[in-house]
Design an enzyme around this catalytic site. Structure first.
Site, PDB file in Angstrom:
ATOM      1  N   HIS A 205       3.450   0.997   5.358  1.00 50.56           N
ATOM      2  CA  HIS A 205       4.602   1.907   5.386  1.00 50.56           C
ATOM      3  C   HIS A 205       4.189   3.247   4.807  1.00 50.56           C
ATOM      4  O   HIS A 205       3.153   3.366   4.149  1.00 50.56           O
ATOM      5  CB  HIS A 205       5.773   1.331   4.561  1.00 50.56           C
ATOM      6  CG  HIS A 205       5.461   1.263   3.095  1.00 50.56           C
ATOM      7  ND1 HIS A 205       4.723   0.232   2.526  1.00 50.56           N
ATOM      8  CD2 HIS A 205       5.736   2.133   2.086  1.00 50.56           C
ATOM      9  CE1 HIS A 205       4.586   0.461   1.231  1.00 50.56           C
ATOM     10  NE2 HIS A 205       5.183   1.611   0.932  1.00 50.56           N
ATOM     11  N   ASP A 207       5.952   6.205   2.273  1.00 49.66           N
ATOM     12  CA  ASP A 207       7.108   6.368   1.391  1.00 49.66           C
ATOM     13  C   ASP A 207       7.956   7.519   1.924  1.00 49.66           C
ATOM     14  O   ASP A 207       7.415   8.501   2.450  1.00 49.66           O
ATOM     15  CB  ASP A 207       6.635   6.686  -0.038  1.00 49.66           C
ATOM     16  CG  ASP A 207       5.899   5.500  -0.671  1.00 49.66           C
ATOM     17  OD1 ASP A 207       5.162   5.727  -1.655  1.00 49.66           O
ATOM     18  OD2 ASP A 207       6.052   4.372  -0.155  1.00 49.66           O
ATOM     19  N   HIS A 262       0.215   3.163   3.730  1.00 49.90           N
ATOM     20  CA  HIS A 262      -0.400   2.288   2.732  1.00 49.90           C
ATOM     21  C   HIS A 262       0.266   0.918   2.755  1.00 49.90           C
ATOM     22  O   HIS A 262       1.314   0.721   3.383  1.00 49.90           O
ATOM     23  CB  HIS A 262      -0.315   2.923   1.336  1.00 49.90           C
ATOM     24  CG  HIS A 262       1.068   3.263   0.898  1.00 49.90           C
ATOM     25  ND1 HIS A 262       1.793   4.328   1.424  1.00 49.90           N
ATOM     26  CD2 HIS A 262       1.877   2.682  -0.007  1.00 49.90           C
ATOM     27  CE1 HIS A 262       2.974   4.389   0.830  1.00 49.90           C
ATOM     28  NE2 HIS A 262       3.059   3.399  -0.036  1.00 49.90           N
ATOM     29  N   ARG A 272       0.171  -9.999  -9.685  1.00 48.36           N
ATOM     30  CA  ARG A 272       0.073  -8.534  -9.750  1.00 48.36           C
ATOM     31  C   ARG A 272       1.457  -7.922  -9.801  1.00 48.36           C
ATOM     32  O   ARG A 272       2.374  -8.382  -9.104  1.00 48.36           O
ATOM     33  CB  ARG A 272      -0.683  -8.007  -8.526  1.00 48.36           C
ATOM     34  CG  ARG A 272      -0.805  -6.482  -8.466  1.00 48.36           C
ATOM     35  CD  ARG A 272      -1.684  -6.038  -7.300  1.00 48.36           C
ATOM     36  NE  ARG A 272      -1.828  -4.580  -7.267  1.00 48.36           N
ATOM     37  CZ  ARG A 272      -1.100  -3.773  -6.491  1.00 48.36           C
ATOM     38  NH1 ARG A 272      -0.182  -4.293  -5.689  1.00 48.36           N
ATOM     39  NH2 ARG A 272      -1.291  -2.466  -6.510  1.00 48.36           N
TER      40      ARG A 272
HETATM   41  C1  LIG Z   1      14.254   5.820  -2.671  1.00 50.78           C
HETATM   42  C2  LIG Z   1      13.809   4.991  -1.777  1.00 50.78           C
HETATM   43  C3  LIG Z   1      12.418   4.850  -1.294  1.00 50.78           C
HETATM   44  C4  LIG Z   1      12.456   3.454  -0.694  1.00 50.78           C
HETATM   45  C5  LIG Z   1      13.834   3.416  -0.057  1.00 50.78           C
HETATM   46  C6  LIG Z   1      14.659   3.920  -1.191  1.00 50.78           C
HETATM   47  O1  LIG Z   1      15.887   4.419  -0.756  1.00 50.78           O
HETATM   48  C7  LIG Z   1      14.785   2.784  -2.218  1.00 50.78           C
HETATM   49  C8  LIG Z   1      13.662   1.743  -2.075  1.00 50.78           C
HETATM   50  C9  LIG Z   1      12.340   2.427  -1.845  1.00 50.78           C
HETATM   51  C10 LIG Z   1      11.260   1.496  -1.391  1.00 50.78           C
HETATM   52  C11 LIG Z   1      10.417   0.892  -2.505  1.00 50.78           C
HETATM   53  C12 LIG Z   1       9.351  -0.049  -1.950  1.00 50.78           C
HETATM   54  C13 LIG Z   1       8.674   0.527  -0.679  1.00 50.78           C
HETATM   55  C14 LIG Z   1       9.682   1.191   0.252  1.00 50.78           C
HETATM   56  C15 LIG Z   1       9.052   1.630   1.587  1.00 50.78           C
HETATM   57  C16 LIG Z   1      10.836   0.243   0.432  1.00 50.78           C
HETATM   58  O2  LIG Z   1      10.905  -0.632   1.254  1.00 50.78           O
HETATM   59  O3  LIG Z   1      11.789   0.464  -0.539  1.00 50.78           O
HETATM   60  C17 LIG Z   1      10.383   2.331  -0.481  1.00 50.78           C
HETATM   61  C18 LIG Z   1      11.403   3.095   0.327  1.00 50.78           C
HETATM   62  C19 LIG Z   1      10.845   4.313   1.044  1.00 50.78           C
HETATM   63  O4  LIG Z   1       9.998   5.025   0.458  1.00 50.78           O
HETATM   64  O5  LIG Z   1      11.294   4.529   2.178  1.00 50.78           O
HETATM   65  O1  LIG Z   2       2.192  -2.314  -5.070  1.00 52.27           O
HETATM   66  C1  LIG Z   2       1.540  -1.392  -4.533  1.00 52.27           C
HETATM   67  O2  LIG Z   2       0.344  -1.162  -4.807  1.00 52.27           O
HETATM   68  C2  LIG Z   2       2.220  -0.506  -3.491  1.00 52.27           C
HETATM   69  C3  LIG Z   2       3.714  -0.380  -3.726  1.00 52.27           C
HETATM   70  C4  LIG Z   2       4.344   0.616  -2.765  1.00 52.27           C
HETATM   71  O3  LIG Z   2       3.722   1.080  -1.816  1.00 52.27           O
HETATM   72  C5  LIG Z   2       5.755   1.045  -2.960  1.00 52.27           C
HETATM   73  O4  LIG Z   2       6.426   0.544  -3.910  1.00 52.27           O
HETATM   74  O5  LIG Z   2       6.184   1.922  -2.150  1.00 52.27           O
HETATM   75 FE   LIG Z   3       4.887   2.693  -0.846  1.00 52.23          FE
END
Ligand SMILES: C=C1C[C@]23C[C@@]1(O)CC[C@H]2[C@@]12CCC[C@@](C)(C(=O)O1)[C@H]2[C@@H]3C(=O)O
Ligand SMILES: O=C(O)CCC(=O)C(=O)O
Ligand SMILES: [Fe+2]
Length: 327
Positions: A205, A207, A262, A272
């Site tokens: 994904h 961010d 990533h 972890r």
């Molecule tokens: C602030 C944000 C980034 C995120 C989506 C969200 O609204 C809240 C959860 C965040 C997170 C954390 C883990 C990885 C990620 C891809 C996910 O699934 O939830 C990120 C989201 C993002 O960056 O799109």
């Molecule tokens: O756990 C990791 O190393 C990656 C976590 C991550 O990509 C995320 O929280 O957006």
């Molecule tokens: Fe991420």
């Protein structure tokens, strides 16, 4: 069509403590998939080192710019955040995830919410489940806000910009009431896995953030995708933080800085955890390529989008979200 059970599975993680073999729903394929297929969990042993940058050095601007253009990520040291804070956050994170599943489900994240306990929000976009559990909250320690301020200032400075002049909505992160940024604080847990080569911790994904500050907590697992090299492990450096360029930074930099693809892989020997601070624009903030980066030979690559609109898009079209706002 997803069955009710599948939909439910997407929401709540497995009770990982009592699993000795990998359930099929968590078994990803490595065969007959192209190496760059997001569902290919093949771990190659390619090593390339993400730049480790001391942001106190005079040449930090050039190093950060090069890393953001080439990798979309770098590791930062001499950042000013005390190691004791990292250790305390990691301790509390492990305490949280060591609670029983019933206790964790008392603070379950609602289906379309971001706050609380649950599986990764990106789970519905993949055919298999991820070997992870997470806890999301809003807000962040002031040390992380200050560090975000420093890093964004260097990233913009490397492009000849300042956030005072060029991003009206990005006010000083010292609690000024005009700031239109928000912080999402994500705790990730990747329990010991019985068959790590066929499992996926957090699937590929980007961010959605401007930047994300990620602490691997001294256990490797993060991998970044680099054209030509494929998936590359990011060696955990004690006390360093990984800085990810997010989708919003790719937009405001008009594509100069790339949002890094990533993922996180798992292992069979240790539990972890990682902690990630997402610097996000508020829902109503309009985000677009910065004006000083646009001229007759550099037209804007993306249309204006609000924070809320982008997040909705991301969770509709996922890895096509940036493409969907392309001009
Ligand atoms: C602030 C944000 C980034 C995120 C989506 C969200 O609204 C809240 C959860 C965040 C997170 C954390 C883990 C990885 C990620 C891809 C996910 O699934 O939830 C990120 C989201 C993002 O960056 O799109
Ligand atoms: O756990 C990791 O190393 C990656 C976590 C991550 O990509 C995320 O929280 O957006
Ligand atoms: Fe991420």
């Amino acid at each position: 069509m997803e069955t009710q059970t599948q939909a439910f599975n997407h929401l709540l993680p497995l009770d990982f403590d009592n699993v000795s073999t990998l359930p099929d729903s968590y078994a990803w394929s490595t065969t007959n998939l192209p190496s760059d297929d997001p569902c290919n969990c093949m771990i190659n042993d390619r090593k390339a080192s993400l730049p480790v940058i001391d942001i106190g050095e005079p040449n930090a601007y050039d190093l950060v710019r090069h890393a953001c253009e080439k990798w979309g990520a770098f590791q930062v040291i001499n950042h000013g955040v005390p190691l004791s804070l990292f250790r305390e956050i990691e301790f509390q994170t492990r305490q949280l995830f060591s609670l029983s599943t019933d206790q964790k489900l008392l603070v379950a994240r609602p289906p379309s919410g971001v706050i609380g306990y649950g599986s990764a929000r990106i789970s519905p976009f993949y055919p298999k489940l991820m070997w992870t559990e997470g806890f999301g909250m809003m807000g962040s320690p002031v040390e992380m806000k200050t560090l975000c301020d420093k890093i964004v200032r260097i990233m913009l400075g490397s492009l000849g910009l300042t956030y005072e002049d060029d991003i009206k909505w990005f006010q000083p992160l010292n609690g000024s009431d005009q700031t239109q940024c928000m912080f999402h604080f994500q705790l990730n847990s990747y329990p010991v896995c019985p068959d790590p080569d066929r499992a996926m911790g957090l699937a590929p994904h980007t961010d959605s953030s401007l930047i994300t500050l990620l602490n691997q907590c001294n256990i490797n697992g993060l991998q970044v995708y680099q054209d030509g090299a494929g998936w590359v492990s990011v060696e955990s450096v004690e006390g360093a933080l990984v800085v990810n360029v997010g989708d919003m930074m790719q937009v405001i930099s008009n594509g100069k800085f790339k949002s890094v693809l990533h993922r996180a892989v798992v292992n069979s020997t240790c539990h972890r955890v990682s902690t990630a601070f997402f610097l996000m624009p508020q829902s109503d903030v309009e985000v677009s390529p910065l004006k000083k980066l646009i001229d007759s030979s550099h037209p804007p690559l993306y249309r204006t989008v609000t924070g809320k609109e982008y997040f909705q898009l991301k969770y509709k079209v996922f890895n096509k979200a940036l493409e969907s706002i392309r001009l």
